[in-house]
Scaffold this motif. Structure first.
Motif, PDB file in Angstrom:
ATOM      1  N   LEU A  69      23.351  33.825  35.308  1.00 13.16           N
ATOM      2  CA  LEU A  69      23.847  32.300  35.201  1.00 13.16           C
ATOM      3  C   LEU A  69      24.171  31.926  36.680  1.00 13.16           C
ATOM      4  O   LEU A  69      23.951  30.708  36.895  1.00 13.16           O
ATOM      5  CB  LEU A  69      24.988  32.286  34.289  1.00 13.16           C
ATOM      6  N   THR A  70      24.788  32.709  37.303  1.00 10.62           N
ATOM      7  CA  THR A  70      25.360  32.327  38.501  1.00 10.62           C
ATOM      8  C   THR A  70      24.103  31.940  39.645  1.00 10.62           C
ATOM      9  O   THR A  70      24.281  31.113  40.212  1.00 10.62           O
ATOM     10  CB  THR A  70      26.235  33.224  39.390  1.00 10.62           C
ATOM     11  N   ASP A  71      23.327  32.789  39.528  1.00 10.30           N
ATOM     12  CA  ASP A  71      21.928  32.503  40.328  1.00 10.30           C
ATOM     13  C   ASP A  71      21.023  31.645  39.755  1.00 10.30           C
ATOM     14  O   ASP A  71      20.677  30.732  40.885  1.00 10.30           O
ATOM     15  CB  ASP A  71      21.059  33.887  40.360  1.00 10.30           C
ATOM     16  N   ILE A  72      21.226  31.410  38.529  1.00  8.82           N
ATOM     17  CA  ILE A  72      20.503  30.084  37.987  1.00  8.82           C
ATOM     18  C   ILE A  72      20.986  28.858  38.619  1.00  8.82           C
ATOM     19  O   ILE A  72      20.466  27.734  39.150  1.00  8.82           O
ATOM     20  CB  ILE A  72      20.267  30.036  36.406  1.00  8.82           C
ATOM     21  N   HIS A  73      22.427  28.935  38.524  1.00  8.65           N
ATOM     22  CA  HIS A  73      23.192  27.596  39.144  1.00  8.65           C
ATOM     23  C   HIS A  73      23.357  27.597  40.656  1.00  8.65           C
ATOM     24  O   HIS A  73      23.701  26.735  41.366  1.00  8.65           O
ATOM     25  CB  HIS A  73      24.495  27.741  38.599  1.00  8.65           C
ATOM     26  N   ASN A  74      22.737  28.581  41.394  1.00  5.58           N
ATOM     27  CA  ASN A  74      22.594  28.669  42.823  1.00  5.58           C
ATOM     28  C   ASN A  74      24.118  28.666  43.269  1.00  5.58           C
ATOM     29  O   ASN A  74      24.316  27.992  44.422  1.00  5.58           O
ATOM     30  CB  ASN A  74      21.968  27.704  43.233  1.00  5.58           C
ATOM     31  N   ALA A  75      24.945  29.391  42.744  1.00  9.91           N
ATOM     32  CA  ALA A  75      26.399  29.531  43.014  1.00  9.91           C
ATOM     33  C   ALA A  75      26.701  30.816  43.710  1.00  9.91           C
ATOM     34  O   ALA A  75      25.576  31.598  43.834  1.00  9.91           O
ATOM     35  CB  ALA A  75      27.437  29.463  41.911  1.00  9.91           C
ATOM     36  N   ARG A  76      27.631  31.119  44.330  1.00 10.58           N
ATOM     37  CA  ARG A  76      28.208  32.363  45.012  1.00 10.58           C
ATOM     38  C   ARG A  76      28.541  33.217  43.797  1.00 10.58           C
ATOM     39  O   ARG A  76      29.266  32.563  43.053  1.00 10.58           O
ATOM     40  CB  ARG A  76      28.910  32.166  46.353  1.00 10.58           C
ATOM     41  N   ARG A  77      28.014  34.639  43.947  1.00 16.31           N
ATOM     42  CA  ARG A  77      28.675  35.557  43.121  1.00 16.31           C
ATOM     43  C   ARG A  77      29.782  36.132  43.716  1.00 16.31           C
ATOM     44  O   ARG A  77      29.708  36.498  44.885  1.00 16.31           O
ATOM     45  CB  ARG A  77      27.703  36.555  42.944  1.00 16.31           C
ATOM     46  N   ASN A  78      30.874  36.433  43.079  1.00 13.28           N
ATOM     47  CA  ASN A  78      31.977  37.334  43.624  1.00 13.28           C
ATOM     48  C   ASN A  78      32.035  38.288  42.679  1.00 13.28           C
ATOM     49  O   ASN A  78      32.778  38.226  41.364  1.00 13.28           O
ATOM     50  CB  ASN A  78      33.360  36.771  43.855  1.00 13.28           C
ATOM     51  N   GLU A  79      31.519  39.571  42.873  1.00 14.03           N
ATOM     52  CA  GLU A  79      31.546  40.733  41.896  1.00 14.03           C
ATOM     53  C   GLU A  79      32.553  41.635  42.363  1.00 14.03           C
ATOM     54  O   GLU A  79      32.251  42.261  43.369  1.00 14.03           O
ATOM     55  CB  GLU A  79      30.152  41.339  41.932  1.00 14.03           C
ATOM     56  N   VAL A  80      33.440  42.108  41.426  1.00 11.87           N
ATOM     57  CA  VAL A  80      34.714  42.818  42.064  1.00 11.87           C
ATOM     58  C   VAL A  80      34.621  44.118  41.318  1.00 11.87           C
ATOM     59  O   VAL A  80      34.769  44.079  39.886  1.00 11.87           O
ATOM     60  CB  VAL A  80      36.046  42.087  41.998  1.00 11.87           C
ATOM     61  N   PRO A  81      34.355  45.201  41.772  1.00  7.83           N
ATOM     62  CA  PRO A  81      34.368  46.487  40.930  1.00  7.83           C
ATOM     63  C   PRO A  81      35.539  46.674  40.020  1.00  7.83           C
ATOM     64  O   PRO A  81      36.747  46.742  40.775  1.00  7.83           O
ATOM     65  CB  PRO A  81      34.086  47.561  41.880  1.00  7.83           C
ATOM     66  N   LEU A  82      35.407  47.273  38.827  1.00  7.36           N
ATOM     67  CA  LEU A  82      36.769  47.603  38.230  1.00  7.36           C
ATOM     68  C   LEU A  82      36.843  49.282  38.844  1.00  7.36           C
ATOM     69  O   LEU A  82      36.099  49.850  39.087  1.00  7.36           O
ATOM     70  CB  LEU A  82      36.280  47.684  36.750  1.00  7.36           C
ATOM     71  N   PRO A  83      38.021  49.532  38.508  1.00 11.55           N
ATOM     72  CA  PRO A  83      38.494  51.104  38.885  1.00 11.55           C
ATOM     73  C   PRO A  83      37.626  52.073  38.040  1.00 11.55           C
ATOM     74  O   PRO A  83      36.988  51.631  37.109  1.00 11.55           O
ATOM     75  CB  PRO A  83      39.736  51.241  38.552  1.00 11.55           C
ATOM     76  N   ALA A  84      37.574  53.212  38.437  1.00 17.97           N
ATOM     77  CA  ALA A  84      36.882  54.142  37.615  1.00 17.97           C
ATOM     78  C   ALA A  84      37.031  54.340  36.088  1.00 17.97           C
ATOM     79  O   ALA A  84      36.067  54.742  35.593  1.00 17.97           O
ATOM     80  CB  ALA A  84      36.818  55.503  38.657  1.00 17.97           C
ATOM     81  N   ASP A  85      38.354  54.081  35.713  1.00 18.71           N
ATOM     82  CA  ASP A  85      38.463  54.203  34.325  1.00 18.71           C
ATOM     83  C   ASP A  85      38.210  52.685  33.515  1.00 18.71           C
ATOM     84  O   ASP A  85      38.524  52.579  32.497  1.00 18.71           O
ATOM     85  CB  ASP A  85      39.936  54.702  34.116  1.00 18.71           C
ATOM     86  N   PHE A  86      37.653  52.095  34.468  1.00 15.91           N
ATOM     87  CA  PHE A  86      37.371  50.558  33.969  1.00 15.91           C
ATOM     88  C   PHE A  86      38.671  49.807  33.587  1.00 15.91           C
ATOM     89  O   PHE A  86      38.558  49.059  32.464  1.00 15.91           O
ATOM     90  CB  PHE A  86      36.441  50.551  32.700  1.00 15.91           C
ATOM     91  N   TRP A 116      39.088  40.002  45.502  1.00 15.89           N
ATOM     92  CA  TRP A 116      39.286  39.021  44.393  1.00 15.89           C
ATOM     93  C   TRP A 116      39.585  37.715  45.030  1.00 15.89           C
ATOM     94  O   TRP A 116      40.361  37.295  45.825  1.00 15.89           O
ATOM     95  CB  TRP A 116      40.491  39.396  43.356  1.00 15.89           C
ATOM     96  N   ASP A 117      39.172  36.626  44.409  1.00 11.69           N
ATOM     97  CA  ASP A 117      39.173  35.038  44.725  1.00 11.69           C
ATOM     98  C   ASP A 117      39.947  34.536  43.828  1.00 11.69           C
ATOM     99  O   ASP A 117      39.593  34.080  42.752  1.00 11.69           O
ATOM    100  CB  ASP A 117      37.898  34.462  44.981  1.00 11.69           C
ATOM    101  N   PHE A 118      41.350  34.289  44.241  1.00 10.65           N
ATOM    102  CA  PHE A 118      42.315  33.558  42.963  1.00 10.65           C
ATOM    103  C   PHE A 118      41.825  32.224  43.208  1.00 10.65           C
ATOM    104  O   PHE A 118      42.291  31.360  42.068  1.00 10.65           O
ATOM    105  CB  PHE A 118      43.568  33.660  43.619  1.00 10.65           C
ATOM    106  N   LYS A 119      40.751  31.554  44.213  1.00  9.55           N
ATOM    107  CA  LYS A 119      40.609  30.169  43.828  1.00  9.55           C
ATOM    108  C   LYS A 119      39.227  29.947  43.268  1.00  9.55           C
ATOM    109  O   LYS A 119      38.417  29.078  43.254  1.00  9.55           O
ATOM    110  CB  LYS A 119      40.707  29.427  45.298  1.00  9.55           C
ATOM    111  N   VAL A 130      47.396  42.225  38.990  1.00  3.89           N
ATOM    112  CA  VAL A 130      47.221  41.051  40.138  1.00  3.89           C
ATOM    113  C   VAL A 130      47.870  41.557  41.557  1.00  3.89           C
ATOM    114  O   VAL A 130      47.091  41.248  42.594  1.00  3.89           O
ATOM    115  CB  VAL A 130      48.285  39.692  39.690  1.00  3.89           C
ATOM    116  N   LYS A 131      48.843  42.426  41.808  1.00  2.00           N
ATOM    117  CA  LYS A 131      49.281  43.018  42.814  1.00  2.00           C
ATOM    118  C   LYS A 131      47.826  43.877  43.573  1.00  2.00           C
ATOM    119  O   LYS A 131      47.647  43.521  44.825  1.00  2.00           O
ATOM    120  CB  LYS A 131      50.110  43.938  42.658  1.00  2.00           C
ATOM    121  N   GLU A 132      47.274  44.585  42.646  1.00  2.00           N
ATOM    122  CA  GLU A 132      46.190  45.398  43.046  1.00  2.00           C
ATOM    123  C   GLU A 132      45.044  44.512  43.622  1.00  2.00           C
ATOM    124  O   GLU A 132      44.600  44.539  44.638  1.00  2.00           O
ATOM    125  CB  GLU A 132      45.696  46.140  42.215  1.00  2.00           C
ATOM    126  N   LEU A 133      44.916  43.366  42.646  1.00  2.00           N
ATOM    127  CA  LEU A 133      43.769  42.413  43.292  1.00  2.00           C
ATOM    128  C   LEU A 133      44.010  42.031  44.562  1.00  2.00           C
ATOM    129  O   LEU A 133      43.241  41.511  45.629  1.00  2.00           O
ATOM    130  CB  LEU A 133      43.473  41.373  42.263  1.00  2.00           C
TER     131      LEU A 133
END
Ligand SMILES: Cc1ncc(COP(=O)(O)O)c(C=O)c1O
Length: 356
Positions: free
Chosen positions: A117-134, A148-151, A139-142
């Motif tokens: 959906l992001t690509d279709i809309h030609n927006a920027r993707r911000n993909e943030v990996p989850l930790p190994a246990d998902f 992570w982009d809070f905006k 918020v502190k870790e982010l």
């Protein structure tokens, strides 16, 4: 000369799970519900197949929205219905994200439609990996990770997560939502199989929408009915850009009838949850390592062979499961919880494969 926009030529479409043409396969690959809709839902839908088919359906799914509003204790203006929740997720990118400049943010792994959906809309993707246990990062870790982009204009959070199956605490989701400036969509496609949900958050903030679907828990994939609950202002924006008759008439009838039969479906949730735990335990006996799940599927690391080889071997035994090439989950199989008979067949096939 190509008549297609360059941007569209470069797109990769969403890859849905296989819908096999051969009969007799056990489908544990697309998280469909093994139990049929309630007989009363089938009867109501069949009875609606008459001369009315020549007419347009209610353009705003008014009756269905009124019932959903009552169910969730919100106003009708807080609910929008879509042609599956996928349609609404797509509308959200169009309503809340400026192409090129804005970013759509989500954890990985999560629902593989978000990047599409992001690509279709030609927006920027911000993909943030989850930790190994998902688990859901705090918020502190982010903040510390700086990724992570809070905006972000739009943030998707799949909760419980797919494909990990992991559930997230409502309080943790609330803290995350409070920290975000843009719109947050809590995608609760599987929440009926979880011990808790975050619907209350949708009424507490001006920027949070909760996404639900009739597909999985309510055995209605075929009819394509999903909905968002959230602040009237955001719902109104989505409403402006949807197709006038986005929700088909038979789907509206089936979904309304479903809401009158909730006890039938709740009994099915309990059966599926029990079967999920039973399957996890039995698979452990064969050496499968299964993550705790709050959904109608499990993510499990198989023994002896690579997960991709298991996918092939199970298919040879007429059992379809799902494997993702993403590096974070490539060692796992995602297995939908089917009926008692289907799960017994899965275990029998596993036993045979390990014996061969
Ligand atoms: C996390 C998640 N959200 C949304 C959907 C889409 O559901 P629907 O059938 O309502 O479009 C899916 C379907 O697989 C899903 O996995």
């Amino acid at each position: 000369m190509s008549r297609i926009r360059k941007h569209v030529e470069r797109l990769h479409p969403y890859a849905p799970g296989e819908q096999p043409k051969v009969r007799g396969l056990i489908k544990l690959n697309t998280n469909e519900n093994p139990y049929p809709p309630s007989p009363k839902v089938l009867a109501a839908t069949q009875q609606a197949v008459d001369g009315r088919l020549r007419l347009y359906p209610n353009p705003t799914a008014q009756g269905l929205r009124a019932r959903l509003a009552k169910l969730h204790g919100v106003g009708v203006e807080n609910v929008i219905v879509g042609n599956g929740s996928d349609e609404l997720l797509a509308l959200a990118t169009r309503a809340f994200v400026e192409p090129e400049n804005d970013c759509v943010q989500y954890f990985t792994p999560s629902y593989s439609l978000y990047p599409v959906l992001t690509d279709i809309h030609n927006a920027r993707r911000n993909e943030v990996p989850l930790p190994a246990d998902f688990s859901l990062p705090s918020v502190k870790e982010l903040r510390a990770s700086k990724q992570w982009d809070f905006k972000a204009a739009l943030t998707f959070v799949t909760t419980p997560n797919a494909p990990s199956g992991r559930g997230y605490a409502t309080a943790d989701l609330d803290v995350l939502c409070r920290a975000q400036k843009g719109v947050v969509i809590l995608d609760e496609a599987y929440v009926d199989f979880a011990p808790k949900n975050a619907m209350e958050i949708a009424s507490q903030h001006g920027h949070v929408l909760v996404s639900r679907t009739f597909s999985k828990a309510y055995s209605l994939c075929f009819q394509r009915i999903g909905y968002f609950v959230g602040p009237a202002k955001l719902i109104e924006a989505l409403d402006k850009i949807r197709d006038s008759y986005n929700v088909n008439g038979l789907g509206q009838v089936a979904a309304e009838a479903t809401l009158k039969q909730l006890s039938y479906y709740r009994a099915n949730f309990r059966k599926i949850i029990q079967l999920r735990e039973w399957t996890t335990e039995k698979l452990a006996g064969f050496g499968f390592q299964t993550l705790p799940s709050a959904t109608n599927f499990i993510l499990t690391k198989p023994p002896r062979f690579a997960a991709r080889t298991w996918l092939k071997k199970l298919r040879e035994k007429k059992i379809l499961v799902r494997w993702f090439s993403d590096v974070r989950v490539k060692d796992y199989l995602r297995i939908t919880i089917g009926s008692e008979r289907e799960m017994a067949a899965l275990l029998k096939a596993v036993k045979r494969i390990l014996k061969d």
